[in-house]
Design a protein around this motif. Structure first.
Motif, PDB file in Angstrom:
ATOM      1  N   LYS A 110       0.813  -1.216   0.000  1.00  0.00           N
ATOM      2  CA  LYS A 110       0.000   0.000   0.000  1.00  0.00           C
ATOM      3  C   LYS A 110       0.850   1.271   0.000  1.00  0.00           C
ATOM      4  CE  LYS A 110      -4.046  -1.994   2.208  1.00  0.00           C
ATOM      5  NZ  LYS A 110      -4.873  -2.054   3.421  1.00  0.00           N
ATOM      6  N   LEU A 111       2.010   1.208   0.641  1.00  0.00           N
ATOM      7  CA  LEU A 111       2.879   2.381   0.712  1.00  0.00           C
ATOM      8  C   LEU A 111       3.819   2.499  -0.482  1.00  0.00           C
ATOM      9  CD1 LEU A 111       3.885   2.284   4.492  1.00  0.00           C
ATOM     10  CD2 LEU A 111       2.184   3.766   3.405  1.00  0.00           C
ATOM     11  N   ALA A 112       4.282   1.365  -1.014  1.00  0.00           N
ATOM     12  CA  ALA A 112       5.292   1.395  -2.074  1.00  0.00           C
ATOM     13  C   ALA A 112       4.734   1.824  -3.422  1.00  0.00           C
ATOM     14  CB  ALA A 112       5.958   0.029  -2.194  1.00  0.00           C
ATOM     15  N   LEU A 113       3.582   1.323  -3.783  1.00  0.00           N
ATOM     16  CA  LEU A 113       3.030   1.617  -5.107  1.00  0.00           C
ATOM     17  C   LEU A 113       2.877   3.112  -5.378  1.00  0.00           C
ATOM     18  CD1 LEU A 113       2.221   0.219  -7.688  1.00  0.00           C
ATOM     19  CD2 LEU A 113      -0.083  -0.018  -6.780  1.00  0.00           C
ATOM     20  N   TRP A 118      14.581   6.995  -7.160  1.00  0.00           N
ATOM     21  CA  TRP A 118      13.339   6.442  -6.610  1.00  0.00           C
ATOM     22  C   TRP A 118      13.635   5.579  -5.396  1.00  0.00           C
ATOM     23  CZ3 TRP A 118      12.201   1.073  -6.781  1.00  0.00           C
ATOM     24  CH2 TRP A 118      11.000   0.749  -6.156  1.00  0.00           C
ATOM     25  N   TYR A 119      14.569   4.628  -5.536  1.00  0.00           N
ATOM     26  CA  TYR A 119      14.862   3.694  -4.456  1.00  0.00           C
ATOM     27  C   TYR A 119      15.322   4.419  -3.193  1.00  0.00           C
ATOM     28  CZ  TYR A 119      16.885  -0.039  -1.734  1.00  0.00           C
ATOM     29  OH  TYR A 119      17.183  -0.906  -0.704  1.00  0.00           O
ATOM     30  N   GLU A 120      16.138   5.438  -3.355  1.00  0.00           N
ATOM     31  CA  GLU A 120      16.685   6.158  -2.209  1.00  0.00           C
ATOM     32  C   GLU A 120      15.753   7.244  -1.666  1.00  0.00           C
ATOM     33  OE1 GLU A 120      20.417   7.437  -3.854  1.00  0.00           O
ATOM     34  OE2 GLU A 120      21.300   5.440  -3.660  1.00  0.00           O
ATOM     35  N   SER A 121      14.618   7.444  -2.318  1.00  0.00           N
ATOM     36  CA  SER A 121      13.698   8.494  -1.857  1.00  0.00           C
ATOM     37  C   SER A 121      13.170   8.170  -0.462  1.00  0.00           C
ATOM     38  CB  SER A 121      12.513   8.636  -2.824  1.00  0.00           C
ATOM     39  OG  SER A 121      11.645   7.509  -2.740  1.00  0.00           O
ATOM     40  N   SER A 122      12.904   9.211   0.297  1.00  0.00           N
ATOM     41  CA  SER A 122      12.397   9.007   1.661  1.00  0.00           C
ATOM     42  C   SER A 122      11.057   8.288   1.647  1.00  0.00           C
ATOM     43  CB  SER A 122      12.311  10.338   2.405  1.00  0.00           C
ATOM     44  OG  SER A 122      11.450  11.231   1.723  1.00  0.00           O
ATOM     45  N   GLU A 123      10.240   8.545   0.620  1.00  0.00           N
ATOM     46  CA  GLU A 123       8.929   7.891   0.532  1.00  0.00           C
ATOM     47  C   GLU A 123       9.087   6.379   0.337  1.00  0.00           C
ATOM     48  OE1 GLU A 123       8.802  12.050  -0.816  1.00  0.00           O
ATOM     49  OE2 GLU A 123       9.880  10.344  -1.638  1.00  0.00           O
ATOM     50  N   TYR A 124       9.968   5.989  -0.595  1.00  0.00           N
ATOM     51  CA  TYR A 124      10.135   4.550  -0.814  1.00  0.00           C
ATOM     52  C   TYR A 124      10.830   3.893   0.369  1.00  0.00           C
ATOM     53  CZ  TYR A 124      11.147  -0.046  -2.269  1.00  0.00           C
ATOM     54  OH  TYR A 124      11.193  -1.414  -2.279  1.00  0.00           O
ATOM     55  N   GLN A 125      11.819   4.537   0.935  1.00  0.00           N
ATOM     56  CA  GLN A 125      12.526   3.946   2.070  1.00  0.00           C
ATOM     57  C   GLN A 125      11.596   3.745   3.269  1.00  0.00           C
ATOM     58  OE1 GLN A 125      15.613   2.479   2.334  1.00  0.00           O
ATOM     59  NE2 GLN A 125      15.364   2.645   0.114  1.00  0.00           N
ATOM     60  N   ALA A 126      10.629   4.634   3.452  1.00  0.00           N
ATOM     61  CA  ALA A 126       9.642   4.450   4.531  1.00  0.00           C
ATOM     62  C   ALA A 126       8.818   3.191   4.265  1.00  0.00           C
ATOM     63  CB  ALA A 126       8.744   5.675   4.641  1.00  0.00           C
ATOM     64  N   ALA A 127       8.438   2.964   3.016  1.00  0.00           N
ATOM     65  CA  ALA A 127       7.698   1.749   2.654  1.00  0.00           C
ATOM     66  C   ALA A 127       8.587   0.519   2.813  1.00  0.00           C
ATOM     67  CB  ALA A 127       7.182   1.857   1.225  1.00  0.00           C
ATOM     68  N   ARG A 164       8.742  -3.865   4.240  1.00  0.00           N
ATOM     69  CA  ARG A 164       9.187  -5.027   3.466  1.00  0.00           C
ATOM     70  C   ARG A 164      10.314  -5.738   4.200  1.00  0.00           C
ATOM     71  NH1 ARG A 164      13.497  -5.202   0.533  1.00  0.00           N
ATOM     72  NH2 ARG A 164      13.593  -2.975   0.137  1.00  0.00           N
ATOM     73  N   LYS A 165      11.259  -4.966   4.690  1.00  0.00           N
ATOM     74  CA  LYS A 165      12.410  -5.549   5.391  1.00  0.00           C
ATOM     75  C   LYS A 165      11.985  -6.276   6.661  1.00  0.00           C
ATOM     76  CE  LYS A 165      15.441  -1.955   3.613  1.00  0.00           C
ATOM     77  NZ  LYS A 165      16.156  -0.706   3.954  1.00  0.00           N
ATOM     78  N   ALA A 166      10.962  -5.769   7.328  1.00  0.00           N
ATOM     79  CA  ALA A 166      10.471  -6.405   8.551  1.00  0.00           C
ATOM     80  C   ALA A 166       9.686  -7.681   8.261  1.00  0.00           C
ATOM     81  CB  ALA A 166       9.592  -5.423   9.331  1.00  0.00           C
ATOM     82  N   ALA A 167       9.142  -7.784   7.058  1.00  0.00           N
ATOM     83  CA  ALA A 167       8.273  -8.911   6.726  1.00  0.00           C
ATOM     84  C   ALA A 167       9.004 -10.116   6.150  1.00  0.00           C
ATOM     85  CB  ALA A 167       7.199  -8.459   5.740  1.00  0.00           C
TER      86      ALA A 167
END
Length: 80
Positions: A6-9, A51-60, A64-67
């Motif tokens: 929901k956050l990454a897309l 994109w990958y390093e953006s704060s928005e994607y890193q928050a999402a 993912r890393k926790a799951a």
């Protein structure tokens, strides 16, 4: 992973990313098994990293890393 999705897309909105594959049927022919893959095409390595390093994607990505365990990489395509 549901929260991650929901956050990454939305982090792709307005970015020059082209989705090529999202968790389609896969068959591992060599190497370790894995559950799924996402392939995004960007016009350049720089835009992919932005994109990958953006704060928005890193928050999402924290969700993912926790799951689960993932491999994330950038592959620069070359015309042959």
């Amino acid at each position: 992973m549901e929260i991650y999705g929901k956050l990454a897309l939305p982090t792709l909105a307005g970015r020059p990313a082209k989705p090529l594959a999202f968790y389609g049927t896969l068959e591992v022919l060599e190497g370790p098994e894995f559950e799924g893959a996402v392939i995004l095409e960007f016009p350049s390595v720089g835009e992919a990293k932005t994109w990958y390093e953006s704060s928005e994607y890193q928050a999402a990505a924290e969700h993912r890393k926790a799951a689960s365990s993932f491999r994330v990489f950038i592959l620069e395509g070359k015309n042959v």
